[in-house]
Design an enzyme around this catalytic site. Structure first.
Site: not given
Ligand code: APR
Length: 422
Positions: A245, A248, A278, A280, A296, A366-367
C-alpha cells in the site's frame, strides 16, 4: 347549491383541442407505477392505462382555478391511482379488492411509501378501502379518489351516475363524461438538473497509469490478493501489506486525473452528479468532483487495525509518508491503510444503494462488476431510467444498459453526447 345541478345537464359545446392539466413530476410516481405493474396478471381493463386515467381524473377533480386545491393531498390521489387495483383477483365482481389493497399498504410502508407520513398512509388506506363502497366520506382526498376511479368505469360500460358521485366536480364530469378525455396528463421531467449516479472501477484510472486488478497486467495477476488485501494477510505478514500500500500511495503522487475524471467533474456543473467509486485513489476529487462515495476506502487515509471504522482513528495521511510497523493509531493499535479488504464489511454500501435507487440516470465506468456488494448496485437502478456502461472490453452487460465499448476517456465523450439527446 341547486344552481350547479342545473348546469350539470346543460350540454356545452367544447372545442376539439385537449385541455392541459397542471404538469406533475413523473419521477414521483415511477416507483409506485412499476410496483403496480410488477406481476400484474389481469388485462388492461384495470391495468396501466386505467391507472393513468384514474391519476388524470384525480388531478382533474382536485383542481380549482387551475391549481391543485390545498385541502386535497395530490400525492395520495396519485398513489391511489396505481395501488387501488393491485390486489384484484379478477376484472369483475371482486368487491374485496379495495380492502385487500388497503391491507397490502403495510407491506410497502418502508419501500414504495417510505416518504409518506402516517397520516398519508391512513388516508391512502381509507381511499383504497372505501372505493369499492358507496360511502361518501366527506374527506376531499378520499372522495376524489372514489370519483376518479368511478369516472373511468364508463370504459367497462358502467356509466357513472352523477347522483352517486362523492364530489361536486365528480358529479359534473359524470354528467359530461366526454369532457374527461379532453384533459391530458403530461409529466414533467425533473428540472434540467438530473441526478446522475456514476459507479466507477479501476478501469477509469487505467489511462492515468494505475493498473487495474483483473486485466492481463492487473495487480491480482502479479500479487496474491488474499495475502495483500485481507485482514488475515495483514496479520500474517504486515510488512508485506504495508509495502504494497505504501507503493500504491506513493504512486498516486505520480499520476494525474484523466479526461474521464475531468468530464465527470464537468458534468457536475450541470447535474447532481454522485460518484460511487470502488477505487481507493483520489483522482475523482483531484479532477474536481465534489460528491464522491468511496466503497473500498482511500489510500490518502489511515486507520486503526483494531477498529477500522472508529471515526477517531480514521486520519488523512501524507501520501509520501510510508505507514510503518509500529506506527500507532489513536487507539494504540498498529496503523493500517484505510482500505476495505476482502471479507470486510463495505459500510458505505447502503448509502450508495440509496443514491442508485433515486438516480435519474445511472452510469458504470471501468469495472468488471465481479466484486460484491459493489457489483449488485446495478440492480438498484430504476428499470425505466437511462443506463450506460463504458468499458472497452466485451463483457456481460447488465439488463437495460447501453454498452459504450470504449476506453473511459473516449467513452465519456460519447456518454455526454447520449445525455444531450435524452
Ligand atoms: N477504460 C475503461 N474501462 C477499462 C479500461 C479503460 N481504459 N481499461 C480496462 N477497463 C475495464 C476492464 O475491461 C474491466 O472490466 O475496467 C475493468 C477493471 O476491472 P477490475 O480490474 O476487476 O477492477 P474493478 O472492477 O474496479 O475491481 C473491483 O476489486 O480488487 C478489488 O477492491 C478492489 O475495487 C476493486 C474491486
Amino acid at each position: 347549491m341547486i344552481g350547479w345541478i342545473k348546469n350539470l345537464f346543460k350540454k356545452k359545446s367544447v372545442s376539439k383541442e385537449s385541455i392541459q392539466l397542471p404538469i406533475l413530476l413523473e419521477s414521483d410516481i415511477l416507483e409506485v407505477r412499476s410496483y403496480a405493474l410488477k406481476d400484474w396478471k389481469l388485462g388492461e381493463t384495470h391495468g396501466l392505462s386505467h391507472w393513468q386515467r384514474v391519476e388524470r381524473n384525480g388531478i382533474l377533480l382536485s383542481l380549482e382555478n387551475g391549481r391543485i386545491r390545498e385541502d386535497i393531498n395530490i400525492k395520495v390521489v396519485r398513489f391511489f391511482a396505481y395501488l387501488h387495483d393491485k390486489c384484484r383477483l379478477n376484472d369483475w365482481a371482486d368487491l374485496e379488492h379495495g380492502v385487500r389493497a388497503a391491507e397490502m399498504l403495510s407491506t410497502i410502508r418502508y419501500t414504495i411509501l417510505k416518504d409518506f407520513t402516517d397520516e398519508e398512509i391512513a388516508l391512502l388506506g381509507k381511499a383504497c378501502r372505501y372505493h369499492t363502497t358507496e360511502l361518501r366520506t366527506g374527506n376531499p382526498t378520499i372522495d376524489v379518489c372514489f370519483d376518479a376511479d368511478r369516472l373511468d368505469l364508463c370504459r367497462v360500460g358502467i356509466a357513472p351516475n352523477p347522483k352517486r358521485m362523492a364530489t361536486k366536480q365528480g358529479a359534473y364530469y359524470a354528467a359530461n363524461i366526454y369532457l374527461v378525455d379532453k384533459h391530458v396528463l403530461k409529466y414533467e421531467k425533473k428540472s434540467l438538473r438530473q441526478k446522475i449516479v456514476v459507479l466507477t472501477g479501476a478501469g477509469i484510472s487505467a489511462e492515468s497509469g494505475l493498473a487495474t486488478f483483473r486485466d492481463s497486467k492487473g495487480l491480482w495477476k502479479q500479487h496474491d490478493a488474499k495475502k495483500l488485501a485481507s485482514a488475515a494477510g495483514f496479520h500474517e505478514n504486515p510488512q508485506a501489506v504495508l509495502d504494497f500500500y505504501n507503493y500504491r500511495r506513493k504512486q498516486l503522487l505520480e499520476v494525474e486525473p484523466n479526461h474521464a475524471h475531468k468530464m465527470l467533474a464537468e458534468l457536475g456543473k450541470w447535474h447532481d452528479v454522485t460518484i460511487i467509486t470502488q477505487n481507493v485513489d483520489n483522482l475523482h476529487e483531484r479532477a474536481g468532483s465534489t460528491h464522491v462515495i468511496h466503497l473500498h476506502g482511500e489510500l490518502t487515509k489511515v486507520t486503526s487495525s483494531k477498529d477500522r471504522l472508529n471515526p477517531h482513528c480514521i486520519k488523512d495521511y501524507p501520501l509520501d509518508k510510508p505507514i510503518c510497523l509500529g506506527d500507532k493509531a489513536e487507539d494504540g493499535s498498529q496503523l493500517r491503510p484505510f482500505i476495505v479488504w476482502f471479507g470486510e464489511y463495505v459500510d458505505a454500501i447502503e448509502v450508495a444503494m440509496d443514491y442508485v435507487k433515486k438516480a435519474d440516470i445511472f452510469v458504470v465506468i471501468g469495472t468488471s462488476l465481479t466484486v460484491h456488494p459493489a457489483a449488485n448496485l446495478v440492480e438498484y437502478a430504476h428499470p425505466e431510467i437511462p443506463k450506460f456502461i463504458i468499458d472497452p472490453n466485451t463483457k456481460e452487460i447488465p439488463n437495460g444498459f447501453v454498452h459504450i465499448k470504449e476506453s473511459a476517456t473516449k467513452g465519456v465523450d460519447k456518454l455526454i453526447e447520449e445525455l444531450r439527446n435524452l
